[in-house]
Design a protein around this motif. Structure first.
Motif, mmCIF file in Angstrom:
data_model
loop_
_atom_site.group_PDB
_atom_site.id
_atom_site.type_symbol
_atom_site.label_atom_id
_atom_site.label_comp_id
_atom_site.label_asym_id
_atom_site.label_seq_id
_atom_site.Cartn_x
_atom_site.Cartn_y
_atom_site.Cartn_z
ATOM 1 N N ASP A 26 0.818 -1.205 0.000
ATOM 2 C CA ASP A 26 0.000 0.000 0.000
ATOM 3 C C ASP A 26 0.859 1.265 0.000
ATOM 4 N N GLN A 27 2.036 1.174 0.620
ATOM 5 C CA GLN A 27 2.944 2.325 0.639
ATOM 6 C C GLN A 27 3.641 2.484 -0.711
ATOM 7 N N VAL A 28 3.996 1.406 -1.366
ATOM 8 C CA VAL A 28 4.742 1.446 -2.616
ATOM 9 C C VAL A 28 3.837 1.815 -3.798
ATOM 10 N N ILE A 29 2.567 1.460 -3.752
ATOM 11 C CA ILE A 29 1.649 1.726 -4.885
ATOM 12 C C ILE A 29 1.584 3.211 -5.224
ATOM 13 N N PRO A 30 1.361 4.155 -4.284
ATOM 14 C CA PRO A 30 1.356 5.574 -4.675
ATOM 15 C C PRO A 30 2.699 6.041 -5.233
ATOM 16 N N GLU A 31 3.807 5.515 -4.663
ATOM 17 C CA GLU A 31 5.115 5.888 -5.185
ATOM 18 C C GLU A 31 5.283 5.398 -6.622
ATOM 19 N N LEU A 32 4.851 4.160 -6.864
ATOM 20 C CA LEU A 32 4.944 3.619 -8.226
ATOM 21 C C LEU A 32 4.029 4.371 -9.182
ATOM 22 N N ALA A 33 2.844 4.778 -8.704
ATOM 23 C CA ALA A 33 1.927 5.548 -9.551
ATOM 24 C C ALA A 33 2.558 6.883 -9.932
ATOM 25 N N LEU A 34 3.199 7.563 -8.973
ATOM 26 C CA LEU A 34 3.877 8.837 -9.276
ATOM 27 C C LEU A 34 5.034 8.618 -10.255
ATOM 28 N N GLU A 35 5.774 7.539 -10.047
ATOM 29 C CA GLU A 35 6.879 7.233 -10.954
ATOM 30 C C GLU A 35 6.370 6.935 -12.355
ATOM 31 N N LEU A 36 5.249 6.230 -12.449
ATOM 32 C CA LEU A 36 4.651 5.920 -13.749
ATOM 33 C C LEU A 36 4.200 7.191 -14.461
ATOM 34 N N VAL A 37 3.578 8.112 -13.740
ATOM 35 C CA VAL A 37 3.157 9.392 -14.327
ATOM 36 C C VAL A 37 4.373 10.162 -14.821
ATOM 37 N N ARG A 38 5.439 10.193 -13.985
ATOM 38 C CA ARG A 38 6.653 10.912 -14.386
ATOM 39 C C ARG A 38 7.273 10.287 -15.631
ATOM 40 N N LEU A 39 7.305 8.962 -15.690
ATOM 41 C CA LEU A 39 7.867 8.281 -16.859
ATOM 42 C C LEU A 39 7.017 8.513 -18.108
ATOM 43 N N ASN A 40 5.687 8.557 -17.947
ATOM 44 C CA ASN A 40 4.815 8.860 -19.095
ATOM 45 C C ASN A 40 5.077 10.260 -19.624
ATOM 46 N N GLN A 41 5.227 11.230 -18.711
ATOM 47 C CA GLN A 41 5.512 12.600 -19.136
ATOM 48 C C GLN A 41 6.878 12.669 -19.825
ATOM 49 N N LEU A 42 7.849 11.981 -19.272
ATOM 50 C CA LEU A 42 9.179 11.955 -19.876
ATOM 51 C C LEU A 42 9.130 11.293 -21.252
ATOM 52 N N ASN A 43 8.337 10.228 -21.366
ATOM 53 C CA ASN A 43 8.187 9.539 -22.642
ATOM 54 C C ASN A 43 7.567 10.470 -23.685
ATOM 55 N N ARG A 44 6.527 11.234 -23.285
ATOM 56 C CA ARG A 44 5.918 12.186 -24.226
ATOM 57 C C ARG A 44 6.918 13.245 -24.661
#
Length: 148
Positions: A26-44
């Motif tokens: 439960d603690q890692v899921i929000p961190e991974l979600a933020l990392e995923l958003v950051r990686l998507n923005q970087l990918n764009r």
């Protein structure tokens, strides 16, 4: 669960481990979600950079492309450009002559019309000069004939 398994220390230890892992998850899921958003923005951003780079590459031939072309084709291109530069003054003269021709024709028409109008004016001027010389003679003759 069966009653014989519920009080066992092994089961309770397994439950505690699973609860701890759930808490970590439960603690890692929000961190991974933020990392995923950051990686998507970087990918764009990277995709936009790649598109811009591809467009720029399409517009400007690379030095590698120029160096791999045959010297013969580069020489032909050079000869074509030299011929174009030699033909350029003649091209401008021809285009100028084509554009000036209607103006010359219009100028000739205006000069002819001007000459015709000048002849008409001269004719009327001569006619009025004759009328001025004849008219005083007529008026003096009319006065002599009229009874006073």
């Amino acid at each position: 669960m069966t009653p014989e398994l519920t009080g066992s220390p092994m089961v309770e230890e397994s439950i505690a481990i699973l609860q701890q892992k759930l808490a970590e998850r439960d603690q890692v899921i929000p961190e991974l979600a933020l990392e995923l958003v950051r990686l998507n923005q970087l990918n764009r951003s990277l995709q936009q950079c790649l598109l811009i780079a591809a467009e720029n590459k399409a517009l400007v031939p690379s030095t590698h492309d120029l160096s791999t072309r045959e010297p013969h084709s580069l020489g032909q291109d050079n000869l074509k450009l030299q011929q174009y530069l030699r033909d350029l003054p003649h091209l401008y003269q021809r285009k100028f002559a084509e554009r000036i021709l209607p103006l010359k024709q219009q100028l000739g028409d205006l000069r002819a019309e001007n000459q015709e109008l000048s002849h008409h004016i001269q004719h009327f001027k001569d006619h009025f000069v004759e009328a001025d010389t004849v008219q005083p003679w007529l008026t003096s003759q009319a006065q002599e004939e009229s009874p006073a």
